[in-house]
Design a protein around this motif. Structure first.
Motif, PDB file in Angstrom:
ATOM      1  N   THR A   1      -1.317   4.416 -27.181  1.00 40.41           N
ATOM      2  CA  THR A   1      -0.883   4.160 -25.807  1.00 40.41           C
ATOM      3  C   THR A   1      -1.491   5.185 -24.868  1.00 40.41           C
ATOM      4  N   PHE A   2      -1.507   4.856 -23.608  1.00 43.75           N
ATOM      5  CA  PHE A   2      -1.994   5.821 -22.615  1.00 43.75           C
ATOM      6  C   PHE A   2      -1.106   7.059 -22.583  1.00 43.75           C
ATOM      7  N   ASP A   3       0.169   6.886 -22.879  1.00 40.31           N
ATOM      8  CA  ASP A   3       1.099   8.015 -22.843  1.00 40.31           C
ATOM      9  C   ASP A   3       0.672   9.126 -23.790  1.00 40.31           C
TER      10      ASP A   3
ATOM     11  N   ASN B   1      -0.183   7.253  -5.862  1.00 48.17           N
ATOM     12  CA  ASN B   1       0.903   8.075  -6.360  1.00 48.17           C
ATOM     13  C   ASN B   1       0.990   7.955  -7.883  1.00 48.17           C
ATOM     14  N   ARG B   2       1.917   8.701  -8.465  1.00 43.30           N
ATOM     15  CA  ARG B   2       2.017   8.755  -9.932  1.00 43.30           C
ATOM     16  C   ARG B   2       2.333   7.389 -10.532  1.00 43.30           C
ATOM     17  N   ARG B   3       3.284   6.662  -9.911  1.00 40.45           N
ATOM     18  CA  ARG B   3       3.699   5.376 -10.467  1.00 40.45           C
ATOM     19  C   ARG B   3       2.522   4.413 -10.550  1.00 40.45           C
ATOM     20  N   TYR B   4       1.779   4.298  -9.462  1.00 43.42           N
ATOM     21  CA  TYR B   4       0.671   3.345  -9.459  1.00 43.42           C
ATOM     22  C   TYR B   4      -0.466   3.824 -10.356  1.00 43.42           C
ATOM     23  N   PHE B   5      -0.678   5.140 -10.408  1.00 42.42           N
ATOM     24  CA  PHE B   5      -1.732   5.690 -11.266  1.00 42.42           C
ATOM     25  C   PHE B   5      -1.484   5.318 -12.724  1.00 42.42           C
ATOM     26  N   VAL B   6      -0.249   5.489 -13.169  1.00 44.60           N
ATOM     27  CA  VAL B   6       0.084   5.171 -14.561  1.00 44.60           C
ATOM     28  C   VAL B   6      -0.109   3.675 -14.819  1.00 44.60           C
ATOM     29  N   GLU B   7       0.261   2.853 -13.844  1.00 41.84           N
ATOM     30  CA  GLU B   7       0.097   1.403 -13.983  1.00 41.84           C
ATOM     31  C   GLU B   7      -1.377   1.037 -14.159  1.00 41.84           C
ATOM     32  N   VAL B   8      -2.246   1.601 -13.309  1.00 38.51           N
ATOM     33  CA  VAL B   8      -3.676   1.317 -13.410  1.00 38.51           C
ATOM     34  C   VAL B   8      -4.251   1.909 -14.693  1.00 38.51           C
ATOM     35  N   ALA B   9      -3.832   3.140 -15.014  1.00 36.96           N
ATOM     36  CA  ALA B   9      -4.361   3.819 -16.195  1.00 36.96           C
ATOM     37  C   ALA B   9      -4.027   3.059 -17.472  1.00 36.96           C
TER      38      ALA B   9
ATOM     39  N   ASP C   1     -16.850   5.302  -7.329  1.00 40.24           N
ATOM     40  CA  ASP C   1     -15.914   4.292  -6.825  1.00 40.24           C
ATOM     41  C   ASP C   1     -15.013   3.762  -7.926  1.00 40.24           C
ATOM     42  N   GLU C   2     -15.522   3.669  -9.155  1.00 43.14           N
ATOM     43  CA  GLU C   2     -14.743   3.096 -10.248  1.00 43.14           C
ATOM     44  C   GLU C   2     -13.726   4.068 -10.827  1.00 43.14           C
ATOM     45  N   ASP C   3     -13.844   5.377 -10.522  1.00 38.83           N
ATOM     46  CA  ASP C   3     -12.879   6.356 -10.996  1.00 38.83           C
ATOM     47  C   ASP C   3     -11.578   6.214 -10.204  1.00 38.83           C
ATOM     48  N   VAL C   4     -10.469   6.581 -10.833  1.00 34.41           N
ATOM     49  CA  VAL C   4      -9.157   6.439 -10.198  1.00 34.41           C
ATOM     50  C   VAL C   4      -8.518   7.818 -10.067  1.00 34.41           C
ATOM     51  N   LEU C   5      -8.217   8.191  -8.833  1.00 28.80           N
ATOM     52  CA  LEU C   5      -7.680   9.515  -8.510  1.00 28.80           C
ATOM     53  C   LEU C   5      -6.283   9.374  -7.940  1.00 28.80           C
TER      54      LEU C   5
ATOM     55  N   LYS D   1       0.822  -1.205   0.000  1.00 25.52           N
ATOM     56  CA  LYS D   1       0.000   0.000   0.000  1.00 25.52           C
ATOM     57  C   LYS D   1       0.857   1.256   0.000  1.00 25.52           C
ATOM     58  N   GLN D   2       1.924   1.250   0.813  1.00 27.68           N
ATOM     59  CA  GLN D   2       2.786   2.426   0.887  1.00 27.68           C
ATOM     60  C   GLN D   2       3.511   2.673  -0.427  1.00 27.68           C
ATOM     61  N   ALA D   3       3.844   1.582  -1.135  1.00 25.49           N
ATOM     62  CA  ALA D   3       4.526   1.732  -2.414  1.00 25.49           C
ATOM     63  C   ALA D   3       3.618   2.369  -3.457  1.00 25.49           C
ATOM     64  N   ASN D   4       2.305   2.290  -3.252  1.00 24.91           N
ATOM     65  CA  ASN D   4       1.338   2.796  -4.239  1.00 24.91           C
ATOM     66  C   ASN D   4       0.665   4.095  -3.804  1.00 24.91           C
ATOM     67  N   THR D   5       0.993   4.600  -2.617  1.00 24.67           N
ATOM     68  CA  THR D   5       0.207   5.681  -2.013  1.00 24.67           C
ATOM     69  C   THR D   5       1.038   6.927  -1.764  1.00 24.67           C
TER      70      THR D   5
END
Length: 423
Positions: free
Chosen positions: A395-397, A270-278, A331-335, A258-262
């Motif tokens: 790509t998402f990028d 955080n940005r890293r996890y957001f990009v992964e999910v996105a 709930d399904e949106d990612v912030l 959790k800490q690695a993603n928050t």
């Protein structure tokens, strides 16, 4: 010695050789009189090379004084010793830390004639514990050694042996468990879980190391690392199981994840996890053809807020805006917080009209609701960029770059506005 006693001794030795802990006994001169396989593995020697010898053959005693002092304390006082012990093991050429229990051995006249001990290697746990403290200084959980749950069952699901740890877990006396079938004394779901893993063991006929998760009668989820060893006794297929509870370690790993993603301040991704999910959601939207919106949001004149009211007030603004954003999303949106004062949002299954309404609702709310800080109320307005997934987005990028342009345009056009659909 009777055949039954020999059988019991053979079973006990087999059990002790499969326990992860090191089990041993010594005489008054510190010479080993018994060692199980785990001890032999540590010393990298055969039994005949260990029995009758003292610790000077296996440890660097200049760096391992604890082992001598602890043995002396047990054999001179008759007290049970339970503590951590750090030894420099010659076979490893390094220090190893053990959680040890040492107890005196008495003869028939109640004279102490030696000691026996159980030692569990906790070196890796201590290293992990040190890393936790260094990286975030938030976790100070000390992982104590947990004794194994030991049991024997046959392929008819009947218990042949359980130790006190198992009896305590089941909430029944040992006498009520021996001879009983697991489905008669355990909750249905737990019994079914054990039966499934036991059946796989009997089918393969090979030793298995598995992770097991069970829910106790209080509704608490418990995690165990289990070693199961099949064997036959007079044509009766059976197994010996050793289960060590690792619930605390499992929860610790979950906290690491959790800490690695928050983001530490807002609690958002955080940005890293957001990009992964996105990226994962982007690919899903490409396959399904469903609409997919991306929003980037920046707090207007955030530097002025920090300069005027101080960084604590700025932190409070960030945390409050994070809460406000959550309140305006599904709930399904990612912030996520992806920069100092910048946030990003993905809105799956959302068309342009719906996404535009969300963006405008967020902008309007922030422009009309001041945020209370210790210094003063702060009106923190936001600029928002909004883009939709287009057919030429491979790509998402590519979406990320376009939404950055949209956000930049919103700030260039005077801030406190939404700029959408920039190509």
């Amino acid at each position: 010695m009777t055949a039954e006693l020999k059988k019991r001794i053979a079973i006990l030795e087999r059990m002790l050789d499969n326990v992860g802990a090191c089990i041993f006994s010594k005489d008054l001169d510190g010479r080993y009189t018994y060692v199980n396989q785990a001890v032999l593995n540590v010393f990298d020697l055969n039994e005949e090379d260990v029995l009758g010898k003292d610790d000077s053959h296996f440890f660097n005693l200049a760096k391992s004084q604890e082992v001598i002092e602890n043995d002396r304390a047990v054999m001179q006082t008759g007290k049970v010793l339970e503590k951590e012990e750090t030894n420099f093991v010659k076979s490893f050429n390094k220090e190893k830390t053990y959680r040890i229990v040492k107890k005196p051995i008495y003869d028939e006249d109640a004279n102490i004639i030696g000691l026996f001990g159980i030692a569990n290697d906790i070196s890796e746990q201590r290293e992990l514990e040190s890393k936790v403290h260094e990286q975030n200084q938030l976790l100070d959980i000390v992982l104590d050694n947990v004794a194994a749950h030991i049991y024997m069952k046959d392929d008819a699901r009947e218990f042949m042996y359980v130790n006190a740890k198992v009896a305590s877990l089941f909430g029944l006396p040992v006498s009520q468990i021996i001879g009983a079938k697991e489905q008669d004394i355990l909750p249905e779901e737990m019994a079914a879980h054990f039966h499934q893993s036991d059946s796989e063991l009997f089918a393969s006929g090979k030793k298995q190391t598995i992770e097991e998760t069970v829910t106790d009668e209080s509704g608490n989820t418990r995690h165990y690392l289990s070693v199961k060893v099949p064997f036959e006794q007079q044509g009766r297929r059976s197994l010996i199981g050793f289960s060590t509870e690792v619930t605390e370690l499992y929860e610790l790993k979950e906290q690491f994840r959790k800490q690695a993603n928050t983001d530490y301040l807002t609690g958002l991704y955080n940005r890293r996890y957001f990009v992964e999910v996105a990226e994962r959601e982007f690919k899903r939207a490409m396959r399904s053809g469903e609409p997919f919106a991306l929003m980037s949001l920046d707090i207007d004149h955030f530097k002025r807020i920090n300069d005027k009211f101080g960084h604590p007030a700025g932190d409070e603004v960030l945390k409050t805006i994070a809460k406000n954003l959550i309140g305006n999303l599904r709930d399904e949106d990612v912030l996520a917080r992806i920069g100092g004062e910048e946030f990003a949002i993905i809105l799956p299954h959302t068309n342009f009209e719906q996404a535009s309404k969300v963006a405008e609702r967020i902008r309007d709310y922030q422009s009309s609701h001041a945020i209370a800080t210790e210094q003063d109320d702060v009106l923190a307005k936001v600029s928002i960029g909004l883009v939709m997934r287009e057919h030429d987005d491979d790509t998402f990028d590519s979406m990320f770059k376009r939404v950055d342009k949209a956000l930049y345009q919103a700030k260039e056009q005077g801030r406190n506005r939404v700029v959408a659909h920039v190509s």
